[in-house]
Design a protein around this motif. Structure first.
Motif, PDB file in Angstrom:
ATOM      1  N   GLY A 258       0.805  -1.223   0.000  1.00 42.54           N
ATOM      2  CA  GLY A 258       0.000   0.000   0.000  1.00 42.54           C
ATOM      3  C   GLY A 258       0.837   1.271   0.000  1.00 42.54           C
ATOM      4  O   GLY A 258       0.313   2.362  -0.186  1.00 42.54           O
ATOM      5  N   LYS A 259       2.164   1.147   0.180  1.00 40.81           N
ATOM      6  CA  LYS A 259       3.042   2.332   0.172  1.00 40.81           C
ATOM      7  C   LYS A 259       2.926   3.046  -1.179  1.00 40.81           C
ATOM      8  O   LYS A 259       2.954   2.412  -2.238  1.00 40.81           O
ATOM      9  CB  LYS A 259       4.493   1.881   0.436  1.00 40.81           C
ATOM     10  CG  LYS A 259       5.517   2.958   0.264  1.00 40.81           C
ATOM     11  CD  LYS A 259       5.561   3.887   1.442  1.00 40.81           C
ATOM     12  CE  LYS A 259       6.475   5.063   1.188  1.00 40.81           C
ATOM     13  NZ  LYS A 259       6.301   6.176   2.091  1.00 40.81           N
ATOM     14  N   THR A 260       2.804   4.362  -1.105  1.00 44.61           N
ATOM     15  CA  THR A 260       2.562   5.142  -2.321  1.00 44.61           C
ATOM     16  C   THR A 260       3.605   6.245  -2.475  1.00 44.61           C
ATOM     17  O   THR A 260       3.977   6.886  -1.491  1.00 44.61           O
ATOM     18  CB  THR A 260       1.160   5.801  -2.215  1.00 44.61           C
ATOM     19  OG1 THR A 260       0.201   4.757  -2.086  1.00 44.61           O
ATOM     20  CG2 THR A 260       0.820   6.619  -3.433  1.00 44.61           C
ATOM     21  N   SER A 263       1.657   8.723  -7.801  1.00 37.96           N
ATOM     22  CA  SER A 263       0.567   7.815  -8.212  1.00 37.96           C
ATOM     23  C   SER A 263       1.048   6.379  -8.370  1.00 37.96           C
ATOM     24  O   SER A 263       0.345   5.545  -8.938  1.00 37.96           O
ATOM     25  CB  SER A 263      -0.033   8.277  -9.538  1.00 37.96           C
ATOM     26  OG  SER A 263      -0.640   9.532  -9.382  1.00 37.96           O
ATOM     27  N   LYS A 265       2.010   2.840  -6.584  1.00 39.46           N
ATOM     28  CA  LYS A 265       1.623   2.224  -5.322  1.00 39.46           C
ATOM     29  C   LYS A 265       2.006   0.749  -5.296  1.00 39.46           C
ATOM     30  O   LYS A 265       1.832   0.034  -6.304  1.00 39.46           O
ATOM     31  CB  LYS A 265       0.096   2.360  -5.190  1.00 39.46           C
ATOM     32  CG  LYS A 265      -0.496   1.782  -3.933  1.00 39.46           C
ATOM     33  CD  LYS A 265      -1.993   2.057  -3.922  1.00 39.46           C
ATOM     34  CE  LYS A 265      -2.650   1.443  -2.702  1.00 39.46           C
ATOM     35  NZ  LYS A 265      -4.096   1.631  -2.717  1.00 39.46           N
ATOM     36  N   SER A 267       1.035  -2.695  -4.608  1.00 42.66           N
ATOM     37  CA  SER A 267      -0.327  -3.227  -4.609  1.00 42.66           C
ATOM     38  C   SER A 267      -0.709  -3.856  -3.267  1.00 42.66           C
ATOM     39  O   SER A 267       0.109  -4.523  -2.631  1.00 42.66           O
ATOM     40  CB  SER A 267      -0.444  -4.272  -5.720  1.00 42.66           C
ATOM     41  OG  SER A 267      -1.577  -5.062  -5.533  1.00 42.66           O
ATOM     42  N   ILE A 274       3.787  -3.390  -8.489  1.00 43.79           N
ATOM     43  CA  ILE A 274       3.614  -1.952  -8.282  1.00 43.79           C
ATOM     44  C   ILE A 274       2.610  -1.494  -9.336  1.00 43.79           C
ATOM     45  O   ILE A 274       2.725  -1.873 -10.515  1.00 43.79           O
ATOM     46  CB  ILE A 274       4.946  -1.191  -8.427  1.00 43.79           C
ATOM     47  CG1 ILE A 274       5.896  -1.612  -7.291  1.00 43.79           C
ATOM     48  CG2 ILE A 274       4.724   0.315  -8.401  1.00 43.79           C
ATOM     49  CD1 ILE A 274       7.260  -0.936  -7.333  1.00 43.79           C
ATOM     50  N   THR A 277      -1.677   4.070 -10.356  1.00 41.26           N
ATOM     51  CA  THR A 277      -3.057   4.353  -9.945  1.00 41.26           C
ATOM     52  C   THR A 277      -3.665   5.509 -10.739  1.00 41.26           C
ATOM     53  O   THR A 277      -4.806   5.880 -10.492  1.00 41.26           O
ATOM     54  CB  THR A 277      -3.138   4.698  -8.441  1.00 41.26           C
ATOM     55  OG1 THR A 277      -2.406   5.907  -8.220  1.00 41.26           O
ATOM     56  CG2 THR A 277      -2.582   3.593  -7.569  1.00 41.26           C
ATOM     57  N   GLU A 284       8.576   7.799 -10.252  1.00 41.97           N
ATOM     58  CA  GLU A 284       7.898   7.376  -9.016  1.00 41.97           C
ATOM     59  C   GLU A 284       7.990   5.861  -8.828  1.00 41.97           C
ATOM     60  O   GLU A 284       8.226   5.375  -7.720  1.00 41.97           O
ATOM     61  CB  GLU A 284       6.424   7.829  -9.048  1.00 41.97           C
ATOM     62  CG  GLU A 284       6.273   9.338  -8.898  1.00 41.97           C
ATOM     63  CD  GLU A 284       4.900   9.865  -9.304  1.00 41.97           C
ATOM     64  OE1 GLU A 284       4.677  11.079  -9.147  1.00 41.97           O
ATOM     65  OE2 GLU A 284       4.049   9.082  -9.780  1.00 41.97           O
ATOM     66  N   LEU A 288       9.950   3.817  -5.747  1.00 41.13           N
ATOM     67  CA  LEU A 288       9.383   2.741  -4.913  1.00 41.13           C
ATOM     68  C   LEU A 288      10.277   1.496  -4.961  1.00 41.13           C
ATOM     69  O   LEU A 288      10.511   0.849  -3.940  1.00 41.13           O
ATOM     70  CB  LEU A 288       7.976   2.366  -5.399  1.00 41.13           C
ATOM     71  CG  LEU A 288       6.785   3.117  -4.795  1.00 41.13           C
ATOM     72  CD1 LEU A 288       5.476   2.550  -5.319  1.00 41.13           C
ATOM     73  CD2 LEU A 288       6.780   3.050  -3.261  1.00 41.13           C
TER      74      LEU A 288
END
Ligand SMILES: Cc1cc2nc3c(=O)[nH]c(=O)nc-3n(C[C@H](O)[C@H](O)[C@H](O)COP(=O)(O)OP(=O)(O)OC[C@H]3O[C@@H](n4cnc5c(N)ncnc54)[C@H](O)[C@@H]3O)c2cc1C
Length: 313
Positions: A258-260, A263, A265, A267, A274, A277, A284, A288
Protein backbone atom coordinates in the motif's frame (compact mmCIF):
# COMPACT_ATOMS: atom_id res chain seq x y z
CA UNK A 1 16.35 7.54 -42.92
CA UNK A 2 14.33 4.39 -43.72
CA UNK A 3 10.75 5.08 -44.82
CA UNK A 4 8.92 3.32 -42.01
CA UNK A 5 10.93 4.82 -39.17
CA UNK A 6 9.03 7.37 -37.09
CA UNK A 7 10.59 10.06 -34.93
CA UNK A 8 9.57 10.85 -31.33
CA UNK A 9 7.04 8.04 -31.22
CA UNK A 10 5.04 7.68 -27.96
CA UNK A 11 5.65 4.41 -26.12
CA UNK A 12 3.55 4.57 -22.94
CA UNK A 13 0.51 2.93 -24.56
CA UNK A 14 2.70 0.09 -25.78
CA UNK A 15 3.37 -0.93 -22.18
CA UNK A 16 1.12 -2.41 -19.51
CA UNK A 17 2.37 0.22 -16.99
CA UNK A 18 1.12 2.94 -19.40
CA UNK A 19 4.24 4.91 -18.50
CA UNK A 20 7.24 6.34 -20.31
CA UNK A 21 8.38 8.95 -22.79
CA UNK A 22 8.80 8.60 -26.57
CA UNK A 23 11.29 6.67 -28.66
CA UNK A 24 13.72 8.89 -30.53
CA UNK A 25 13.23 6.54 -33.51
CA UNK A 26 10.63 3.80 -33.77
CA UNK A 27 9.79 1.04 -36.23
CA UNK A 28 7.43 -1.94 -36.38
CA UNK A 29 8.93 -4.91 -38.19
CA UNK A 30 7.13 -7.89 -39.63
CA UNK A 31 9.56 -9.21 -42.27
CA UNK A 32 13.04 -10.70 -41.90
CA UNK A 33 14.61 -8.55 -44.64
CA UNK A 34 13.20 -5.44 -42.97
CA UNK A 35 14.83 -6.38 -39.68
CA UNK A 36 18.19 -6.92 -41.34
CA UNK A 37 17.94 -3.69 -43.33
CA UNK A 38 16.87 -1.64 -40.28
CA UNK A 39 19.66 -2.98 -38.09
CA UNK A 40 22.20 -2.30 -40.83
CA UNK A 41 20.91 1.30 -40.99
CA UNK A 42 21.19 1.68 -37.21
CA UNK A 43 24.70 0.22 -37.22
CA UNK A 44 25.83 2.54 -39.97
CA UNK A 45 24.48 5.57 -38.10
CA UNK A 46 25.78 4.27 -34.77
CA UNK A 47 22.27 4.32 -33.30
CA UNK A 48 21.50 2.18 -30.27
CA UNK A 49 18.73 -0.40 -30.78
CA UNK A 50 16.20 -1.60 -28.19
CA UNK A 51 13.65 -4.35 -28.72
CA UNK A 52 10.04 -4.08 -27.64
CA UNK A 53 7.61 -6.97 -27.35
CA UNK A 54 4.26 -6.56 -25.60
CA UNK A 55 5.73 -4.13 -23.05
CA UNK A 56 4.37 -6.19 -20.15
CA UNK A 57 7.65 -6.45 -18.28
CA UNK A 58 9.06 -3.01 -18.94
CA UNK A 59 9.59 0.29 -17.21
CA UNK A 60 10.30 3.00 -19.78
CA UNK A 61 11.98 6.19 -18.61
CA UNK A 62 9.94 9.41 -18.46
CA UNK A 63 12.57 10.93 -20.76
CA UNK A 64 11.90 8.21 -23.32
CA UNK A 65 14.41 6.03 -25.15
CA UNK A 66 17.38 7.33 -27.08
CA UNK A 67 18.05 5.57 -30.35
CA UNK A 68 15.81 3.16 -32.21
CA UNK A 69 13.05 1.09 -30.63
CA UNK A 70 12.10 -1.92 -32.73
CA UNK A 71 8.68 -3.43 -32.16
CA UNK A 72 8.78 -7.02 -33.36
CA UNK A 73 5.57 -7.74 -35.28
CA UNK A 74 6.30 -11.18 -36.72
CA UNK A 75 2.77 -12.57 -36.33
CA UNK A 76 3.30 -15.90 -38.10
CA UNK A 77 1.35 -18.74 -36.51
CA UNK A 78 0.83 -22.24 -37.85
CA UNK A 79 0.31 -25.68 -36.36
CA UNK A 80 1.74 -28.93 -37.72
CA UNK A 81 0.78 -31.91 -35.58
CA UNK A 82 2.29 -31.29 -32.15
CA UNK A 83 4.42 -28.38 -33.34
CA UNK A 84 3.47 -24.73 -33.39
CA UNK A 85 5.57 -22.35 -35.48
CA UNK A 86 5.10 -18.97 -33.93
CA UNK A 87 6.46 -15.50 -34.64
CA UNK A 88 8.09 -13.52 -31.82
CA UNK A 89 5.39 -10.86 -32.12
CA UNK A 90 2.48 -13.23 -31.52
CA UNK A 91 0.81 -12.68 -28.16
CA UNK A 92 0.75 -15.53 -25.66
CA UNK A 93 -3.03 -15.11 -25.67
CA UNK A 94 -3.25 -15.74 -29.42
CA UNK A 95 -0.87 -18.71 -29.26
CA UNK A 96 -2.87 -20.14 -26.34
CA UNK A 97 -6.14 -19.70 -28.18
CA UNK A 98 -4.77 -21.62 -31.21
CA UNK A 99 -3.31 -24.28 -28.89
CA UNK A 100 -6.71 -24.80 -27.27
CA UNK A 101 -8.47 -25.15 -30.60
CA UNK A 102 -5.86 -27.72 -31.74
CA UNK A 103 -5.87 -29.62 -28.43
CA UNK A 104 -2.23 -28.76 -27.68
CA UNK A 105 -1.02 -28.40 -24.11
CA UNK A 106 1.81 -26.29 -22.65
CA UNK A 107 0.61 -22.67 -22.54
CA UNK A 108 -2.38 -23.01 -20.19
CA UNK A 109 -0.47 -21.26 -17.39
CA UNK A 110 -0.27 -18.05 -19.40
CA UNK A 111 -3.99 -17.32 -19.53
CA UNK A 112 -4.66 -13.82 -18.18
CA UNK A 113 -1.16 -12.40 -18.71
CA UNK A 114 -1.84 -9.23 -20.70
CA UNK A 115 -0.02 -8.29 -23.94
CA UNK A 116 3.01 -10.58 -23.47
CA UNK A 117 4.53 -11.83 -26.73
CA UNK A 118 6.30 -15.07 -27.57
CA UNK A 119 9.59 -13.17 -28.04
CA UNK A 120 9.53 -11.40 -24.66
CA UNK A 121 8.36 -14.59 -22.97
CA UNK A 122 11.14 -16.73 -24.43
CA UNK A 123 13.70 -14.08 -23.48
CA UNK A 124 12.62 -14.07 -19.81
CA UNK A 125 11.54 -17.74 -19.78
CA UNK A 126 8.09 -16.70 -18.57
CA UNK A 127 6.41 -19.19 -16.29
CA UNK A 128 3.68 -19.83 -13.79
CA UNK A 129 2.34 -22.78 -11.81
CA UNK A 130 5.61 -24.73 -12.38
CA UNK A 131 5.27 -24.56 -16.20
CA UNK A 132 7.53 -22.40 -18.34
CA UNK A 133 8.33 -21.46 -21.91
CA UNK A 134 11.46 -23.62 -21.73
CA UNK A 135 9.22 -26.71 -21.32
CA UNK A 136 7.85 -26.27 -24.84
CA UNK A 137 10.52 -24.43 -26.83
CA UNK A 138 12.08 -26.79 -29.38
CA UNK A 139 14.04 -24.27 -31.45
CA UNK A 140 14.34 -20.50 -31.66
CA UNK A 141 15.23 -18.57 -34.79
CA UNK A 142 17.25 -15.53 -33.90
CA UNK A 143 18.94 -12.64 -35.62
CA UNK A 144 22.48 -12.19 -34.32
CA UNK A 145 23.27 -8.49 -34.72
CA UNK A 146 27.00 -9.11 -34.29
CA UNK A 147 27.20 -11.80 -36.97
CA UNK A 148 24.53 -10.02 -39.02
CA UNK A 149 22.66 -13.24 -39.78
CA UNK A 150 19.71 -15.40 -38.80
CA UNK A 151 20.45 -18.63 -36.92
CA UNK A 152 18.48 -21.42 -35.32
CA UNK A 153 19.17 -22.37 -31.70
CA UNK A 154 17.98 -25.59 -30.09
CA UNK A 155 16.35 -25.40 -26.66
CA UNK A 156 19.63 -26.51 -25.01
CA UNK A 157 21.48 -23.67 -26.68
CA UNK A 158 19.06 -21.15 -25.12
CA UNK A 159 20.39 -21.83 -21.59
CA UNK A 160 17.04 -21.32 -19.95
CA UNK A 161 16.90 -20.79 -16.20
CA UNK A 162 14.61 -19.11 -13.73
CA UNK A 163 13.55 -15.91 -15.53
CA UNK A 164 16.62 -16.00 -17.76
CA UNK A 165 18.03 -17.31 -21.03
CA UNK A 166 20.89 -16.69 -23.40
CA UNK A 167 18.77 -13.80 -24.75
CA UNK A 168 18.65 -11.98 -21.43
CA UNK A 169 22.43 -12.38 -21.16
CA UNK A 170 23.22 -11.39 -24.76
CA UNK A 171 21.44 -8.34 -26.14
CA UNK A 172 22.82 -9.01 -29.62
CA UNK A 173 20.35 -11.83 -30.09
CA UNK A 174 16.88 -10.89 -31.31
CA UNK A 175 14.22 -13.57 -31.18
CA UNK A 176 12.42 -13.81 -34.48
CA UNK A 177 10.44 -17.04 -34.40
CA UNK A 178 10.15 -20.29 -32.45
CA UNK A 179 9.00 -23.85 -32.82
CA UNK A 180 7.04 -24.95 -29.78
CA UNK A 181 6.54 -28.65 -29.17
CA UNK A 182 3.25 -29.07 -27.39
CA UNK A 183 1.79 -32.48 -26.57
CA UNK A 184 -1.80 -33.30 -27.55
CA UNK A 185 -4.13 -33.46 -24.59
CA UNK A 186 -7.81 -33.84 -23.91
CA UNK A 187 -9.43 -30.47 -24.78
CA UNK A 188 -11.52 -30.48 -21.63
CA UNK A 189 -8.43 -30.90 -19.45
CA UNK A 190 -6.70 -28.05 -21.28
CA UNK A 191 -9.72 -25.79 -20.85
CA UNK A 192 -9.93 -26.54 -17.13
CA UNK A 193 -6.29 -25.48 -16.61
CA UNK A 194 -6.84 -22.39 -18.73
CA UNK A 195 -9.85 -21.43 -16.58
CA UNK A 196 -7.95 -22.04 -13.34
CA UNK A 197 -5.06 -19.89 -14.50
CA UNK A 198 -7.39 -16.98 -15.25
CA UNK A 199 -9.29 -17.38 -11.98
CA UNK A 200 -6.00 -17.27 -10.06
CA UNK A 201 -4.93 -14.06 -11.77
CA UNK A 202 -8.29 -12.35 -11.37
CA UNK A 203 -8.22 -13.27 -7.70
CA UNK A 204 -4.59 -12.40 -6.89
CA UNK A 205 -3.55 -9.66 -9.30
CA UNK A 206 -4.42 -5.98 -9.01
CA UNK A 207 -6.82 -4.57 -11.57
CA UNK A 208 -4.63 -1.56 -12.39
CA UNK A 209 -1.79 -1.02 -14.88
CA UNK A 210 1.37 -2.86 -13.75
CA UNK A 211 4.24 -4.84 -15.24
CA UNK A 212 3.58 -8.02 -13.28
CA UNK A 213 6.11 -9.06 -10.67
CA UNK A 214 8.72 -6.38 -10.10
CA UNK A 215 11.29 -8.61 -8.37
CA UNK A 216 12.50 -12.16 -8.91
CA UNK A 217 11.69 -14.73 -6.27
CA UNK A 218 14.53 -15.78 -3.98
CA UNK A 219 16.65 -18.79 -3.18
CA UNK A 220 15.82 -19.73 0.46
CA UNK A 221 19.35 -21.03 1.07
CA UNK A 222 20.82 -17.60 0.34
CA UNK A 223 18.44 -16.00 2.84
CA UNK A 224 19.33 -18.66 5.42
CA UNK A 225 23.05 -18.10 4.95
CA UNK A 226 22.87 -14.34 5.38
CA UNK A 227 20.18 -14.15 8.03
CA UNK A 228 19.50 -17.52 9.76
CA UNK A 229 17.33 -16.11 12.56
CA UNK A 230 15.04 -14.30 10.14
CA UNK A 231 14.93 -17.43 7.98
CA UNK A 232 13.83 -19.64 10.87
CA UNK A 233 11.28 -17.14 12.13
CA UNK A 234 9.64 -15.95 8.91
CA UNK A 235 10.68 -17.91 5.85
CA UNK A 236 11.28 -21.60 6.60
CA UNK A 237 7.65 -22.64 6.31
CA UNK A 238 6.76 -20.36 3.45
CA UNK A 239 8.96 -21.66 0.64
CA UNK A 240 6.83 -21.92 -2.52
CA UNK A 241 6.19 -24.81 -4.90
CA UNK A 242 9.26 -24.19 -6.98
CA UNK A 243 11.52 -24.10 -3.95
CA UNK A 244 11.71 -20.29 -4.04
CA UNK A 245 10.64 -17.58 -1.63
CA UNK A 246 8.19 -15.06 -3.07
CA UNK A 247 9.60 -11.55 -3.27
CA UNK A 248 6.06 -10.44 -2.39
CA UNK A 249 6.41 -12.11 1.00
CA UNK A 250 9.54 -10.08 1.77
CA UNK A 251 7.83 -6.81 0.74
CA UNK A 252 4.81 -7.75 2.84
CA UNK A 253 7.05 -8.47 5.86
CA UNK A 254 8.63 -5.05 5.39
CA UNK A 255 5.15 -3.58 5.90
CA UNK A 256 5.30 -1.85 2.53
CA UNK A 257 2.00 -3.05 1.04
CA UNK A 258 0.00 0.00 0.00
CA UNK A 259 3.04 2.33 0.17
CA UNK A 260 2.56 5.14 -2.32
CA UNK A 261 4.86 7.63 -4.01
CA UNK A 262 2.90 10.04 -6.20
CA UNK A 263 0.57 7.82 -8.21
CA UNK A 264 2.76 4.72 -7.93
CA UNK A 265 1.62 2.22 -5.32
CA UNK A 266 2.75 -1.13 -3.97
CA UNK A 267 -0.33 -3.23 -4.61
CA UNK A 268 -2.45 -4.28 -1.67
CA UNK A 269 -3.48 -7.46 -3.54
CA UNK A 270 0.06 -8.62 -4.43
CA UNK A 271 3.03 -6.94 -2.78
CA UNK A 272 5.37 -7.80 -5.67
CA UNK A 273 3.27 -5.73 -8.08
CA UNK A 274 3.61 -1.95 -8.28
CA UNK A 275 0.58 -0.31 -9.86
CA UNK A 276 -0.01 2.92 -11.70
CA UNK A 277 -3.06 4.35 -9.94
CA UNK A 278 -3.47 7.19 -12.42
CA UNK A 279 -0.67 9.33 -13.74
CA UNK A 280 2.34 7.63 -12.19
CA UNK A 281 5.73 8.48 -13.65
CA UNK A 282 8.59 6.09 -14.25
CA UNK A 283 10.52 8.10 -11.69
CA UNK A 284 7.90 7.38 -9.02
CA UNK A 285 7.94 3.65 -9.83
CA UNK A 286 11.75 3.68 -9.71
CA UNK A 287 11.68 5.43 -6.33
CA UNK A 288 9.38 2.74 -4.91
CA UNK A 289 11.64 0.02 -6.32
CA UNK A 290 14.66 1.68 -4.75
CA UNK A 291 12.88 2.05 -1.39
CA UNK A 292 11.93 -1.66 -1.36
CA UNK A 293 15.49 -2.72 -2.20
CA UNK A 294 17.04 -0.51 0.45
CA UNK A 295 14.65 -1.68 3.16
CA UNK A 296 15.06 -5.36 2.22
CA UNK A 297 18.84 -4.97 2.45
CA UNK A 298 18.84 -2.94 5.65
CA UNK A 299 16.19 -4.93 7.53
CA UNK A 300 16.62 -8.51 6.28
CA UNK A 301 20.04 -8.52 4.51
CA UNK A 302 18.23 -9.53 1.33
CA UNK A 303 19.26 -8.39 -2.16
CA UNK A 304 16.16 -8.16 -4.29
CA UNK A 305 16.77 -8.31 -8.04
CA UNK A 306 14.41 -6.81 -10.58
CA UNK A 307 12.45 -9.06 -12.90
CA UNK A 308 11.16 -6.06 -14.83
CA UNK A 309 13.42 -4.57 -17.47
CA UNK A 310 14.39 -0.91 -17.78
CA UNK A 311 14.39 0.97 -21.08
CA UNK A 312 15.87 4.43 -21.46
CA UNK A 313 17.44 4.65 -17.98
C1 LIG B 1 -0.60 -8.51 -14.98
C2 LIG B 1 0.67 -9.20 -15.37
C3 LIG B 1 0.88 -10.52 -15.00
C4 LIG B 1 2.06 -11.17 -15.34
N1 LIG B 1 2.21 -12.48 -14.97
C5 LIG B 1 3.33 -13.15 -15.32
C6 LIG B 1 3.48 -14.53 -14.99
O1 LIG B 1 2.62 -15.16 -14.40
N2 LIG B 1 4.65 -15.13 -15.34
C7 LIG B 1 5.63 -14.46 -16.01
O2 LIG B 1 6.67 -15.07 -16.32
N3 LIG B 1 5.51 -13.17 -16.34
C8 LIG B 1 4.39 -12.49 -16.02
N4 LIG B 1 4.25 -11.16 -16.36
C9 LIG B 1 5.38 -10.44 -16.94
C10 LIG B 1 5.41 -10.42 -18.49
O3 LIG B 1 4.14 -10.59 -19.03
C11 LIG B 1 6.33 -11.47 -19.04
O4 LIG B 1 7.62 -11.27 -18.58
C12 LIG B 1 6.34 -11.49 -20.58
O5 LIG B 1 6.92 -12.68 -20.98
C13 LIG B 1 7.08 -10.31 -21.22
O6 LIG B 1 6.83 -10.36 -22.61
P1 LIG B 1 6.69 -9.04 -23.47
O7 LIG B 1 6.46 -9.43 -24.87
O8 LIG B 1 5.66 -8.15 -22.88
O9 LIG B 1 8.12 -8.41 -23.30
P2 LIG B 1 8.52 -6.87 -23.11
O10 LIG B 1 8.01 -6.40 -21.80
O11 LIG B 1 8.15 -6.08 -24.30
O12 LIG B 1 10.10 -7.00 -23.03
C14 LIG B 1 10.73 -7.65 -21.97
C15 LIG B 1 12.20 -7.84 -22.35
O13 LIG B 1 12.28 -8.75 -23.43
C16 LIG B 1 12.98 -8.15 -24.52
N5 LIG B 1 12.37 -8.66 -25.75
C17 LIG B 1 11.08 -8.56 -26.13
N6 LIG B 1 10.89 -9.16 -27.32
C18 LIG B 1 12.11 -9.63 -27.70
C19 LIG B 1 12.58 -10.33 -28.85
N7 LIG B 1 11.78 -10.66 -29.86
N8 LIG B 1 13.90 -10.64 -28.90
C20 LIG B 1 14.75 -10.32 -27.90
N9 LIG B 1 14.37 -9.65 -26.79
C21 LIG B 1 13.05 -9.32 -26.70
C22 LIG B 1 12.83 -6.66 -24.33
O14 LIG B 1 13.89 -5.94 -24.94
C23 LIG B 1 12.88 -6.56 -22.80
O15 LIG B 1 14.21 -6.57 -22.36
C24 LIG B 1 3.06 -10.49 -16.06
C25 LIG B 1 2.84 -9.17 -16.46
C26 LIG B 1 1.66 -8.53 -16.13
C27 LIG B 1 1.46 -7.11 -16.57
Amino acid sequence: MLKKIKKNHPLADLTTFKIGGPAEYFIEISAKEELQETLAWAKEKNIQVSILGGGSNLLISDQGVKGLVVLIRNEKLSVHGERMIVGAGVSLAKALSRAISCGLSGLEWSNGIPRATIGGSIRGNAEAFSCSMSDIVETVEIFDTKKNKFEILSCNMCFFGYRKSIFSANKNLIIWEAVLKMPCKDKKQIEELVEKSLEFRLDKYPNLPSAGSVFKNLDPQKIKKKNPLFFDREIKNKVGRQGLVGAGLIIDLLGLKGKTIGSAKISLEHANHIVNTGRATADEIAQLISLIKTKARDNFKIDLREEIQYLGF
